[in-house]
Enzyme design. Structure first.
Site, PDB file in Angstrom:
ATOM      1  N   GLU A 211      25.391 -26.978 -14.496  1.00 47.34           N
ATOM      2  CA  GLU A 211      24.162 -27.573 -14.997  1.00 47.34           C
ATOM      3  C   GLU A 211      24.023 -27.429 -16.500  1.00 47.34           C
ATOM      4  O   GLU A 211      24.136 -28.375 -17.244  1.00 47.34           O
ATOM      5  CB  GLU A 211      22.959 -26.935 -14.297  1.00 47.34           C
TER       6      GLU A 211
ATOM      7  N   LYS B  53      19.585 -13.751   5.590  1.00 43.20           N
ATOM      8  CA  LYS B  53      20.616 -13.199   6.481  1.00 43.20           C
ATOM      9  C   LYS B  53      21.771 -12.601   5.701  1.00 43.20           C
ATOM     10  O   LYS B  53      22.126 -13.067   4.620  1.00 43.20           O
ATOM     11  CB  LYS B  53      21.121 -14.272   7.456  1.00 43.20           C
TER      12      LYS B  53
ATOM     13  N   THR C 291      25.844  -7.221   8.687  1.00 43.11           N
ATOM     14  CA  THR C 291      25.345  -5.995   8.064  1.00 43.11           C
ATOM     15  C   THR C 291      23.824  -6.053   7.968  1.00 43.11           C
ATOM     16  O   THR C 291      23.223  -7.081   8.223  1.00 43.11           O
ATOM     17  CB  THR C 291      25.998  -5.765   6.678  1.00 43.11           C
TER      18      THR C 291
ATOM     19  N   HIS D 221      19.842  -5.293   6.328  1.00 44.98           N
ATOM     20  CA  HIS D 221      19.057  -5.428   5.104  1.00 44.98           C
ATOM     21  C   HIS D 221      17.593  -5.295   5.482  1.00 44.98           C
ATOM     22  O   HIS D 221      17.241  -5.353   6.659  1.00 44.98           O
ATOM     23  CB  HIS D 221      19.316  -6.788   4.447  1.00 44.98           C
TER      24      HIS D 221
ATOM     25  N   GLY E  85     -20.065   7.407 -13.599  1.00 49.85           N
ATOM     26  CA  GLY E  85     -19.339   8.618 -13.998  1.00 49.85           C
ATOM     27  C   GLY E  85     -17.869   8.657 -13.642  1.00 49.85           C
ATOM     28  O   GLY E  85     -17.260   9.721 -13.658  1.00 49.85           O
TER      29      GLY E  85
ATOM     30  N   GLU F 216     -10.361  -0.755 -18.498  1.00 43.47           N
ATOM     31  CA  GLU F 216     -11.732  -1.224 -18.604  1.00 43.47           C
ATOM     32  C   GLU F 216     -12.277  -1.147 -20.012  1.00 43.47           C
ATOM     33  O   GLU F 216     -13.151  -1.907 -20.378  1.00 43.47           O
ATOM     34  CB  GLU F 216     -12.629  -0.431 -17.649  1.00 43.47           C
TER      35      GLU F 216
ATOM     36  N   ARG G 175      -7.311  15.385   2.629  1.00 42.74           N
ATOM     37  CA  ARG G 175      -6.239  15.562   3.612  1.00 42.74           C
ATOM     38  C   ARG G 175      -5.662  16.965   3.501  1.00 42.74           C
ATOM     39  O   ARG G 175      -5.302  17.417   2.428  1.00 42.74           O
ATOM     40  CB  ARG G 175      -5.165  14.516   3.351  1.00 42.74           C
TER      41      ARG G 175
ATOM     42  N   HIS H 211     -13.071  20.950   3.075  1.00 42.78           N
ATOM     43  CA  HIS H 211     -13.821  20.575   1.876  1.00 42.78           C
ATOM     44  C   HIS H 211     -15.302  20.561   2.212  1.00 42.78           C
ATOM     45  O   HIS H 211     -15.692  20.531   3.383  1.00 42.78           O
ATOM     46  CB  HIS H 211     -13.369  19.210   1.362  1.00 42.78           C
TER      47      HIS H 211
ATOM     48  N   LYS I   1     -19.031  19.232   2.697  1.00 44.05           N
ATOM     49  CA  LYS I   1     -19.512  17.945   3.201  1.00 44.05           C
ATOM     50  C   LYS I   1     -20.790  17.487   2.484  1.00 44.05           C
ATOM     51  O   LYS I   1     -21.279  16.399   2.722  1.00 44.05           O
ATOM     52  CB  LYS I   1     -19.800  18.034   4.709  1.00 44.05           C
TER      53      LYS I   1
END
Lengths: 108, 505
Positions: free
Chosen positions: B69, B217, B221, B223, B287, B312, B453, B457, B459
């Site tokens: 091309e 495809k 193998t 992927h 805040g 921001e 998590r 903590h 509440k």
């Protein structure tokens, strides 16, 4: 006769193939019509000179390049499509290929 | 081709294209041909060129570029913008063009039978001369437009494909598609040239362009399946964002780091976890930026390096505000303890933002990262694009095993969810809500740890105030319910005590 008035052609082939041979045979007919003395043909085997094929950006074989007079152009194939070629080289349908003066022919 | 008995699994060749080796689980099938298809402008040529360039840059593997091309001079020039000096590579025998581009002004006619033996011979010659390992062919559609006889082209391309295989090179061929979703490629090329097909898309989604890559495809193998977003960067080329292909092998640590506020540390049961993601959500002005600044300041006081992305506010605004809370960002930057990166969200696409964040993190190597706010980036991309951005950002930060604090702005003043939260909450470890509380004709601020998590903590929803020394977390709101829903209801003390008593043993 100086070179500027010559028809110069270059035929690219790959090795010794039937299609390459066919192109040479078919070219002879054109040559005879164009007047053998005024036509130069150089045959380039791409296997031996790949760099030359690179210069002319040849991808298909056989390819006939008209080097002179300019502008250059390419004819791809074994030149077996005689109707197409006759039209292209302005060869009259009934013309015996050995006679006639092609000077009037506009090869573009 | 496919019925040969193969005992060894298909080997793969690392392409070096960022992210691609991850989604392809190791690269392109080695010694084979892979078809890259896409519509106009889908970065096929860049992919083809980058495949060779990365081979040269990363493993000194020479490559051959066959162009049908663009003229080599155009390609050389275009790729200079990606910082690839093709000409220098050509001089070092690392790159070779096979120029099959059309010659303007050179007419060609067809008269009789032909084959593409010259092309094959030239490619073989180029491969032999420089010892090429990689070949790119761009593009197959252009070959078809050069000749009237499509069936010859088809059978010749099949022959080319077989010849490439016997040369032992790994090949990338490009082909055009007319639609983003439809036939794989024009002229049905995928059926006869390649066992492996990759689709590049450039879809318009909600007025935003979104580039994706999909491995359709790989014969024999594995992927990763599905579409992965990518972007084309000026000095890197294609960068694929592997998203879910990112391995989820983050270790979790019990180590705590300071939040920047002793009261917040207490609320979280001893600070944030070192490799956790913290989402701070709240309405505008309540805040979030302050909490970000405290987070940075707290880290810096411990001798940590901090990286802050601000979307921001301008740099000046941010420095001034921090000063107002008694935090000197300029001094921290001077000590190389802080780097503030301010960017206008609309200045780039989401993928580009993501990659620039990654690069900043890679080069600055911070001990903690903050982004204020991620929701400012929400408007840059489509919904799906934003979700992918968040997931990718989160997993990247987690992989670094550093704490990341992200802020999100809620749409309404008094509460309610934000898009950011819904995309992000499942992958964050800690969620802190900041809320306005209207109380007796006065706007107060409340803070609560919604989720933490792996840790206990508090509440409570506590009140906090802001002054020239920053954030001060005070007592819990005791006689108000409905703060989080944005519809506070006041209880008199008697009622409040009674409700509190209901849950006592």
């Amino acid at each position: 006769m100086n070179d500027a008035e010559l028809y110069q052609f270059r035929l690219y082939i790959v090795g010794d193939t039937p299609s390459g041979q066919k192109a040479r045979d078919n070219f002879k007919k054109i040559q005879e019509y164009l007047h053998p003395d005024e036509v130069r043909l150089e045959v380039v085997d791409v296997l031996e000179h790949p760099e030359r094929a690179e210069m002319d950006r040849i991808i298909a074989v056989p390819t006939l390049v008209r080097v002179a007079p300019s502008p250059a152009f390419k004819i791809i194939g074994d030149l077996s499509d005689s109707a197409h070629l006759r039209h292209f080289f302005a060869i009259p349908d009934n013309s015996p290929t050995t006679s006639g003066n092609p000077k009037h022919a506009d090869i573009r | 081709m496919s019925n040969e008995p193969t005992k060894t699994p298909v080997e793969k060749l690392c392409t070096g294209i960022e992210g691609f080796d991850l989604i392809s689980q190791g690269g392109l099938p080695k010694g084979r041909t892979t078809l890259i298809t896409g519509t106009a402008g889908s970065a096929k040529t860049v992919f083809a060129a980058q495949f060779l360039a990365e081979g040269i840059l990363k493993s000194s593997e020479p490559g051959v570029f066959v162009t049908f091309e663009e003229h080599p001079s155009e390609i050389r020039q275009n790729l200079l913008s990606l910082d690839w000096d093709i000409q220098a590579w050509e001089e070092q025998n690392l790159w070779r063009f096979v120029d099959a581009s059309p010659q303007p002004g050179h007419e060609a006619i067809e008269a009789g039978e032909f084959d593409l033996g010259a092309l094959l011979a030239r490619i073989e010659y180029a491969v032999r001369t420089i010892g090429a390992k990689r070949i790119s062919i761009d593009s197959l559609g252009a070959v078809f437009t050069m000749f009237n006889n499509a069936s010859v082209v088809r059978s010749e391309l099949r022959r080319l494909s077989a010849a490439l295989k016997s040369m032992g090179v790994t090949t990338v061929m490009t082909a055009e598609r007319t639609q983003e979703f439809g036939e794989i490629a024009r002229f049905g090329v995928e059926e006869f040239v390649a066992d492996n097909v990759i689709i590049l898309r450039n879809v318009l989604e909600g007025e935003k362009r979104r580039r994706t890559i999909e491995i359709l495809k790989f014969r024999g193998t594995t992927h990763q399946k599905g579409e992965y977003p990518f972007t084309v960067l000026p000095d890197l080329g294609i960068v694929i964002i592997p998203l879910l292909a990112i391995e989820l092998k983050q270790r979790s640590s019990d180590m705590r780091v300071v939040s920047g506020s002793p009261e917040m540390d207490r609320m979280c049961g001893g600070g944030f976890f070192r490799d956790s993601l913290i989402l701070v959500s709240g309405a505008t002005g309540c805040g979030k930026t302050l909490m970000t600044a405290e987070f940075i300041h707290g880290g810096a006081r411990q001798g940590e390096k901090c990286l802050l992305f601000a979307y921001e506010e301008s740099r000046e605004q941010l420095l001034r505000n921090a000063n107002g809370w008694g935090i000197d960002f300029v001094a921290l930057e001077r000590n190389n303890q802080l780097r503030v990166v301010c960017a206008y969200p609309e200045s780039a696409g989401l993928e580009d933002h993501l990659i620039s964040i990654k690069r900043e993190i890679d080069s600055f190597k911070p001990d903690r990262v903050a982004v204020d706010s991620v929701s400012a980036l929400e408007r840059v991309g489509s919904n799906r694009g934003f979700r992918e951005f968040m997931i990718s950002l989160a997993s990247f930060v987690k992989h670094r095993e550093i704490p990341g604090l992200f802020t999100a702005t809620t749409a309404t003043l008094m509460g309610g969810p934000s898009v950011t939260e819904s995309h992000f909450s499942s992958i964050t470890d800690t969620i802190i809500l900041l809320r306005y509380v209207e109380m007796l004709g006065e706007m107060r601020r409340g803070v609560t740890v919604l989720k933490m998590r792996g840790s206990k903590h508090e509440k409570d929803i506590r009140e906090f105030t802001i002054d020239h020394q920053g954030m001060h977390i005070g007592k819990p709101f005791r006689n108000i319910v409905g703060i989080l829903t944005g519809k506070p209801v006041y209880l008199n003390t008697e009622n409040a005590d009674r409700i509190a008593g209901m849950f006592n043993d």
